[in-house]
Design a protein around this motif. Sequence first.
Motif, PDB file in Angstrom:
ATOM      1  N   PHE A  75      22.063 -81.912  -2.052  1.00 30.85           N
ATOM      2  CA  PHE A  75      20.846 -81.872  -2.855  1.00 30.85           C
ATOM      3  C   PHE A  75      20.123 -80.532  -2.799  1.00 30.85           C
ATOM      4  O   PHE A  75      19.016 -80.400  -3.317  1.00 30.85           O
ATOM      5  CB  PHE A  75      19.896 -82.983  -2.396  1.00 30.85           C
ATOM      6  CG  PHE A  75      20.507 -84.357  -2.473  1.00 30.85           C
ATOM      7  CD1 PHE A  75      21.260 -84.735  -3.573  1.00 30.85           C
ATOM      8  CD2 PHE A  75      20.348 -85.274  -1.432  1.00 30.85           C
ATOM      9  CE1 PHE A  75      21.838 -85.997  -3.650  1.00 30.85           C
ATOM     10  CE2 PHE A  75      20.918 -86.529  -1.489  1.00 30.85           C
ATOM     11  CZ  PHE A  75      21.672 -86.896  -2.607  1.00 30.85           C
ATOM     12  N   TYR A  76      20.746 -79.542  -2.188  1.00 30.88           N
ATOM     13  CA  TYR A  76      20.138 -78.214  -2.064  1.00 30.88           C
ATOM     14  C   TYR A  76      19.808 -77.655  -3.449  1.00 30.88           C
ATOM     15  O   TYR A  76      20.660 -77.628  -4.350  1.00 30.88           O
ATOM     16  CB  TYR A  76      21.085 -77.280  -1.328  1.00 30.88           C
ATOM     17  CG  TYR A  76      20.484 -75.938  -0.970  1.00 30.88           C
ATOM     18  CD1 TYR A  76      19.495 -75.825   0.000  1.00 30.88           C
ATOM     19  CD2 TYR A  76      20.907 -74.779  -1.619  1.00 30.88           C
ATOM     20  CE1 TYR A  76      18.954 -74.599   0.331  1.00 30.88           C
ATOM     21  CE2 TYR A  76      20.370 -73.539  -1.289  1.00 30.88           C
ATOM     22  CZ  TYR A  76      19.389 -73.465  -0.325  1.00 30.88           C
ATOM     23  OH  TYR A  76      18.835 -72.240  -0.002  1.00 30.88           O
ATOM     24  N   LYS A  80      18.159 -79.006  -5.715  1.00 32.86           N
ATOM     25  CA  LYS A  80      18.077 -80.050  -6.728  1.00 32.86           C
ATOM     26  C   LYS A  80      16.644 -80.604  -6.781  1.00 32.86           C
ATOM     27  O   LYS A  80      15.910 -80.574  -5.792  1.00 32.86           O
ATOM     28  CB  LYS A  80      19.055 -81.186  -6.418  1.00 32.86           C
ATOM     29  CG  LYS A  80      20.522 -80.763  -6.391  1.00 32.86           C
ATOM     30  CD  LYS A  80      21.004 -80.342  -7.753  1.00 32.86           C
ATOM     31  CE  LYS A  80      22.450 -79.855  -7.727  1.00 32.86           C
ATOM     32  NZ  LYS A  80      23.390 -80.900  -7.303  1.00 32.86           N
ATOM     33  N   MET A 136      11.408 -81.927   2.815  1.00 35.64           N
ATOM     34  CA  MET A 136      12.322 -81.798   1.674  1.00 35.64           C
ATOM     35  C   MET A 136      12.292 -80.383   1.111  1.00 35.64           C
ATOM     36  O   MET A 136      13.333 -79.794   0.813  1.00 35.64           O
ATOM     37  CB  MET A 136      11.940 -82.809   0.593  1.00 35.64           C
ATOM     38  CG  MET A 136      12.242 -84.255   0.963  1.00 35.64           C
ATOM     39  SD  MET A 136      11.438 -85.457  -0.146  1.00 35.64           S
ATOM     40  CE  MET A 136      12.235 -85.092  -1.699  1.00 35.64           C
ATOM     41  N   LEU A 166      15.218 -78.626  -1.111  1.00 36.16           N
ATOM     42  CA  LEU A 166      15.060 -79.491  -2.264  1.00 36.16           C
ATOM     43  C   LEU A 166      13.788 -79.102  -3.020  1.00 36.16           C
ATOM     44  O   LEU A 166      12.930 -78.401  -2.489  1.00 36.16           O
ATOM     45  CB  LEU A 166      14.984 -80.961  -1.844  1.00 36.16           C
ATOM     46  CG  LEU A 166      16.281 -81.672  -1.458  1.00 36.16           C
ATOM     47  CD1 LEU A 166      16.908 -81.078  -0.206  1.00 36.16           C
ATOM     48  CD2 LEU A 166      16.033 -83.167  -1.261  1.00 36.16           C
TER      49      LEU A 166
END
Length: 293
Positions: A21-22, A24, A51, A56
């Motif tokens: 999920f980097y 994202k 996060m 993220l």
Amino acid sequence: MQKLIEKAEVLIEALPYIRQFYHKTIVIKYGGAAMGDEGLKEGFATDIVLMKYVGLNPVVVHGGGPQIGQVLQQMGKASTFVQGMRVTDQETMDVVEMVLGGKVNKEIVGLINRCGGKAVGLSGKDGGLIRAKKLHLSPQEQGDTPPEIVDLGMVGEVEGINAEVIKALDEGAFIPVIAPVGVGEDGKTYNINADLVAGKVAAALRAEKLILLSDVPGVLDKGKNLITSLQAHEAKDLIAQGIVSTGMIPKVTCCLEALSGGAGKAHIIDGRVKHALILEIFTDGGVGTELWA
């Protein structure tokens, strides 16, 4: 030593999810009990900051119905609801805008910033973020509603989202916190359901995930057991069968619309669980229902 090793294992479990999920975008609808309990509020803010620091891009859309109701009550003004939506005259709209765009939004921004984040509060008016139009109930939607209550006043629906405003903040390492108030072409301000706004924002950003914090564990089956994963067509079947009913219908529908609009996955999770966001995103088990196309 064993306890330290177990802590290391928790971090290792999170690694593939951090990598996946980097950079994202994750859109989170924040509301319900998670906004009312001090411990849960602190946990939510910490989750959001974590996060952001691991790469993220969290985007927060918040509600504030109870807070609006409290102020109206103090003013001696009764609240009327149709289909779960607050009938909103001009006086009520002034309160909605004051509470959502002022008190609630700034409280969330302040909490995230105190936890080490760089949050920025936005109303749907800022930069033309949320374009809205008046919401009209069709006869089918009115159901048993008394015929004299048809016009909800200044209640709106989302006509469009200016995603560039949010993207600019994300790229600047800021965390957008959005109050669900939109503006129409006529310049009028509209009160919009926060779940609907979150779904539209997730679709406009083609977010990796839409996460709705709820006051239930997630979507439940006929036996009241948690369903951990649902494909879109299965969710529609549950609605048709009446298994998904009442207040869960708009949440599931919101998720389905986000998926059809380009979001990767949608989640309905229990906001009463401390650090529910981190548990859902970064652990193998998760704590709610995942919906996918």
